[in-house]
Design a protein around this motif. Structure first.
Motif, PDB file in Angstrom:
ATOM      1  N   VAL A  60      68.228   4.040  54.885  1.00 30.82           N
ATOM      2  CA  VAL A  60      67.296   4.441  54.062  1.00 30.82           C
ATOM      3  C   VAL A  60      66.151   5.212  54.745  1.00 30.82           C
ATOM      4  CG1 VAL A  60      65.339   3.912  52.319  1.00 30.82           C
ATOM      5  CG2 VAL A  60      67.673   2.472  52.355  1.00 30.82           C
ATOM      6  N   THR A  61      65.897   6.482  54.106  1.00 30.14           N
ATOM      7  CA  THR A  61      65.314   7.457  55.147  1.00 30.14           C
ATOM      8  C   THR A  61      63.900   7.652  54.490  1.00 30.14           C
ATOM      9  OG1 THR A  61      65.942   9.295  54.055  1.00 30.14           O
ATOM     10  CG2 THR A  61      67.004   8.657  55.840  1.00 30.14           C
ATOM     11  N   GLU A  62      62.822   7.790  55.413  1.00 32.81           N
ATOM     12  CA  GLU A  62      61.371   8.132  54.926  1.00 32.81           C
ATOM     13  C   GLU A  62      61.172   9.548  55.055  1.00 32.81           C
ATOM     14  OE1 GLU A  62      58.257   5.361  55.608  1.00 32.81           O
ATOM     15  OE2 GLU A  62      57.041   6.750  56.238  1.00 32.81           O
ATOM     16  N   HIS A  63      60.531  10.419  54.051  1.00 32.18           N
ATOM     17  CA  HIS A  63      60.254  11.628  53.977  1.00 32.18           C
ATOM     18  C   HIS A  63      58.857  11.928  53.705  1.00 32.18           C
ATOM     19  CE1 HIS A  63      64.533  12.652  53.427  1.00 32.18           C
ATOM     20  NE2 HIS A  63      64.709  11.344  52.847  1.00 32.18           N
ATOM     21  N   SER A  64      58.154  12.960  54.412  1.00 29.12           N
ATOM     22  CA  SER A  64      56.938  13.222  54.129  1.00 29.12           C
ATOM     23  C   SER A  64      56.785  14.321  53.513  1.00 29.12           C
ATOM     24  CB  SER A  64      55.985  13.204  55.572  1.00 29.12           C
ATOM     25  OG  SER A  64      54.698  13.662  55.218  1.00 29.12           O
ATOM     26  N   ILE A  65      56.391  14.417  51.876  1.00 29.92           N
ATOM     27  CA  ILE A  65      56.540  15.525  51.350  1.00 29.92           C
ATOM     28  C   ILE A  65      55.201  16.179  50.671  1.00 29.92           C
ATOM     29  CG2 ILE A  65      58.792  15.037  50.728  1.00 29.92           C
ATOM     30  CD1 ILE A  65      57.599  14.727  47.604  1.00 29.92           C
ATOM     31  N   PHE A  66      55.340  17.233  50.219  1.00 29.50           N
ATOM     32  CA  PHE A  66      53.956  17.842  49.727  1.00 29.50           C
ATOM     33  C   PHE A  66      53.070  17.998  50.622  1.00 29.50           C
ATOM     34  CE2 PHE A  66      55.331  16.017  45.360  1.00 29.50           C
ATOM     35  CZ  PHE A  66      56.252  17.039  44.995  1.00 29.50           C
ATOM     36  N   GLY A  67      53.431  18.528  51.653  1.00 30.09           N
ATOM     37  CA  GLY A  67      52.518  18.484  53.068  1.00 30.09           C
ATOM     38  C   GLY A  67      52.020  17.364  53.329  1.00 30.09           C
ATOM     39  N   GLY A  68      52.677  16.105  53.317  1.00 35.08           N
ATOM     40  CA  GLY A  68      52.128  14.991  53.808  1.00 35.08           C
ATOM     41  C   GLY A  68      51.305  14.161  52.731  1.00 35.08           C
ATOM     42  N   ALA A  69      51.265  14.577  51.557  1.00 31.17           N
ATOM     43  CA  ALA A  69      50.468  13.980  50.547  1.00 31.17           C
ATOM     44  C   ALA A  69      51.316  12.814  49.739  1.00 31.17           C
ATOM     45  CB  ALA A  69      50.104  14.789  49.479  1.00 31.17           C
ATOM     46  N   THR A  70      52.459  12.788  49.914  1.00 30.18           N
ATOM     47  CA  THR A  70      53.262  11.860  49.329  1.00 30.18           C
ATOM     48  C   THR A  70      54.643  11.377  50.333  1.00 30.18           C
ATOM     49  OG1 THR A  70      53.051  13.149  47.188  1.00 30.18           O
ATOM     50  CG2 THR A  70      54.898  11.500  47.156  1.00 30.18           C
ATOM     51  N   VAL A  71      54.758  10.070  50.026  1.00 33.56           N
ATOM     52  CA  VAL A  71      55.848   9.618  50.918  1.00 33.56           C
ATOM     53  C   VAL A  71      56.924   9.158  50.174  1.00 33.56           C
ATOM     54  CG1 VAL A  71      56.588   7.508  52.842  1.00 33.56           C
ATOM     55  CG2 VAL A  71      54.200   8.729  52.709  1.00 33.56           C
ATOM     56  N   THR A  72      58.273   9.436  50.299  1.00 33.15           N
ATOM     57  CA  THR A  72      59.372   9.156  49.596  1.00 33.15           C
ATOM     58  C   THR A  72      60.553   8.505  50.463  1.00 33.15           C
ATOM     59  OG1 THR A  72      60.713  11.197  50.067  1.00 33.15           O
ATOM     60  CG2 THR A  72      59.024  11.054  47.970  1.00 33.15           C
ATOM     61  N   HIS A  73      61.235   7.732  49.977  1.00 33.96           N
ATOM     62  CA  HIS A  73      62.240   7.028  50.498  1.00 33.96           C
ATOM     63  C   HIS A  73      63.502   7.536  49.886  1.00 33.96           C
ATOM     64  CE1 HIS A  73      59.147   4.349  52.125  1.00 33.96           C
ATOM     65  NE2 HIS A  73      59.893   4.505  52.916  1.00 33.96           N
ATOM     66  N   GLY A  74      64.613   7.934  50.511  1.00 33.99           N
ATOM     67  CA  GLY A  74      66.154   8.490  50.006  1.00 33.99           C
ATOM     68  C   GLY A  74      67.084   7.676  50.775  1.00 33.99           C
ATOM     69  N   ARG A  75      68.276   7.654  50.074  1.00 38.55           N
ATOM     70  CA  ARG A  75      69.328   7.262  50.837  1.00 38.55           C
ATOM     71  C   ARG A  75      70.405   8.109  50.147  1.00 38.55           C
ATOM     72  NH1 ARG A  75      72.865   3.696  48.441  1.00 38.55           N
ATOM     73  NH2 ARG A  75      72.468   3.182  46.129  1.00 38.55           N
ATOM     74  N   VAL A  76      71.498   7.978  51.000  1.00 41.91           N
ATOM     75  CA  VAL A  76      72.771   8.845  50.603  1.00 41.91           C
ATOM     76  C   VAL A  76      73.512   7.663  49.725  1.00 41.91           C
ATOM     77  CG1 VAL A  76      74.900   9.642  51.290  1.00 41.91           C
ATOM     78  CG2 VAL A  76      72.701  10.673  52.304  1.00 41.91           C
ATOM     79  N   LYS A  77      74.251   8.089  48.584  1.00 45.39           N
ATOM     80  CA  LYS A  77      74.956   7.214  47.805  1.00 45.39           C
ATOM     81  C   LYS A  77      76.337   7.193  48.238  1.00 45.39           C
ATOM     82  CE  LYS A  77      73.794   8.564  43.676  1.00 45.39           C
ATOM     83  NZ  LYS A  77      73.565   8.648  42.275  1.00 45.39           N
ATOM     84  N   THR A  78      77.001   8.115  48.742  1.00 47.08           N
ATOM     85  CA  THR A  78      78.582   7.948  48.992  1.00 47.08           C
ATOM     86  C   THR A  78      78.866   8.295  50.232  1.00 47.08           C
ATOM     87  OG1 THR A  78      80.739   8.530  48.186  1.00 47.08           O
ATOM     88  CG2 THR A  78      78.656   9.905  47.632  1.00 47.08           C
ATOM     89  N   GLY A  79      79.618   7.890  51.105  1.00 48.08           N
ATOM     90  CA  GLY A  79      80.093   8.527  52.323  1.00 48.08           C
ATOM     91  C   GLY A  79      79.360   8.229  53.407  1.00 48.08           C
ATOM     92  N   VAL A  80      79.390   9.120  54.661  1.00 45.46           N
ATOM     93  CA  VAL A  80      78.938   9.024  55.795  1.00 45.46           C
ATOM     94  C   VAL A  80      77.317   9.631  55.721  1.00 45.46           C
ATOM     95  CG1 VAL A  80      78.739   9.173  58.166  1.00 45.46           C
ATOM     96  CG2 VAL A  80      80.653   8.739  56.875  1.00 45.46           C
TER      97      VAL A  80
END
Lengths: 314, 82
Positions: free
Chosen positions: A122-142
């Motif tokens: 599960v990865t962390e991303h700093s978006i909107f120029g660092g104003a927002t932090v999101t977490h993402g993941r890949v649902k299928t495969g490597v």
């Protein structure tokens, strides 16, 4: 434990720092296997093992004769053969394209500009120029993960570093774009902007033809030099040094902003820096909202004094 | 990027003409896209959560009284940069 493929960034056998960061991150997910494309692996192998690479896959330099596609093919095939848990690359323009192509071949997904990752990928991303932090993941495969440089602190851990030569049969489609020439960019002694641990940037307040005050401070700290858009647009400093929304995004340990007011477009490119120092005449400048340490004053007196003090304390 | 070229803005007449053009609607299947590979349900990645980034702790702001550079160096020393 499953293997985690790490694409090595290297220059003539010298492993770049970002690769040691990736190896450190890879150890959270599984067993790091470095993937070396090109010559010079025998020189770089030790550095990879030092940061926990259990295996070093070496692929022939021929792959670099074509643009991105062969490396993507290699990573996808390796990931399948070895049952890899994830593929990590550094988030450079070329590597992000490799990541995209590899994910399509694997039928999986890509996560780019990642600043943190856990054992479940599960990865962390700093978006909107660092104003927002999101977490993402890949649902299928490597999962294919492109990590922003300077996001991890490299930690040494000895790995076996067992070398294994690998190759890949290139379909004609992968040979579509051939590299005909390589020119080394003249960049002098300073580190690359996006990978530098310390960045010293100058803005409009520096003034035309006075950038040596920025460069001198940068050189005392072994830092890269950056510039704001105002500076680049005025032609005071070359384009490739621009930090901000339309320039480069940097995330160094220390960012020193000289004569930069801190427009939102500039902040977008630097606000994930761990420590920020600002020098500006205007006490109301928005850069001071970000700064861990700010000096309200003339940078042409403060910066040389700082340079001198650092030299004294070395 | 904005220096690349000068956009050709349509005139009012052209906008009116464009409104009369037929619009040909096609479904994804019509154009040969595998429908089981598109849309949110078939996306290969997902956002787990999102939140506003924690605000940076307010820093120390000093006024330069001839010793601004020294104070900045003290800060760097405290953070072990020098």
């Amino acid at each position: 434990m499953a293997e985690v493929l790490v694409l090595v960034d290297h220059v003539d056998g010298e492993v770049k720092k970002v690769t040691t960061e990736l190896l450190t991150a890879a150890r959270r997910i599984g067993e790091p296997s470095a993937v070396w494309v090109g010559d010079g692996a025998e020189n770089g192998k030790a550095a990879l093992a030092e940061f926990g690479a259990e295996k070093v896959y070496t692929a022939p330099a021929e792959l670099n004769d074509y643009v991105v596609a062969p490396t993507a093919q290699l990573l996808a095939e390796l990931a399948q053969d070895k049952g890899a848990a994830a593929i990590l690359v550094s988030a450079t323009a070329g590597n992000k394209e490799i990541a995209g192509r590899a994910a399509v071949k694997l039928g999986s997904g890509v996560l780019t500009d990642v600043v943190d990752v856990n054992s479940e990928v599960v990865t962390e991303h700093s978006i909107f120029g660092g104003a927002t932090v999101t977490h993402g993941r890949v649902k299928t495969g490597v999962p294919v993960v492109a990590v922003r440089p300077n996001s991890f602190v490299p930690e040494a851990a000895s790995g076996a570093g067992a070398e294994e030569a690998v190759s890949v049969d290139l379909p004609d489609a992968a040979k579509g774009a051939k590299v005909v020439e390589r020119v080394v960019e003249e960049q002098g002694e300073r580190p690359e902007l996006t990978e530098a641990a310390v960045v010293v940037s100058g803005g409009r307040g520096v003034g035309e033809g006075k950038f040596d005050v920025v460069e001198q401070l940068a050189d005392t700290l072994g830092a890269a030099v950056g510039a704001s858009r105002a500076v680049v647009d005025s032609g005071w400093y070359p384009n490739q040094f621009q930090v901000g929304q339309t320039g480069k995004t940097v995330s160094p340990n220390l960012y020193i902003a000289l004569g930069i007011s801190g427009a939102i477009q500039h902040r977008a490119g630097m606000q994930t820096a761990k420590n920020i120092i600002a020098v500006n005449k205007d006490p109301e400048a928005p850069i001071f909202e970000l700064a861990d340490f700010g000096v309200v004053g003339d940078l042409h007196t403060v910066a040389p004094q700082l340079t001198e003090e650092i030299n004294k304390r070395k | 990027m904005e220096k690349i070229n000068e956009p050709r803005y349509p005139s009012f007449k052209l906008i009116m003409q464009a409104k009369k053009k037929p619009v040909d609607e096609k479904t994804a299947a019509d154009v040969g896209i595998e429908t089981d590979r598109i849309g949110l349900a078939n996306a290969t990645t997902e956002t787990v959560d999102f939140a506003a980034a924690p605000p940076r702790a307010a820093g120390t702001i000093v006024k330069d009284e001839g010793d601004g550079g020294t104070k900045a160096a003290d800060f760097l020393a405290e953070k072990k940069f020098v």
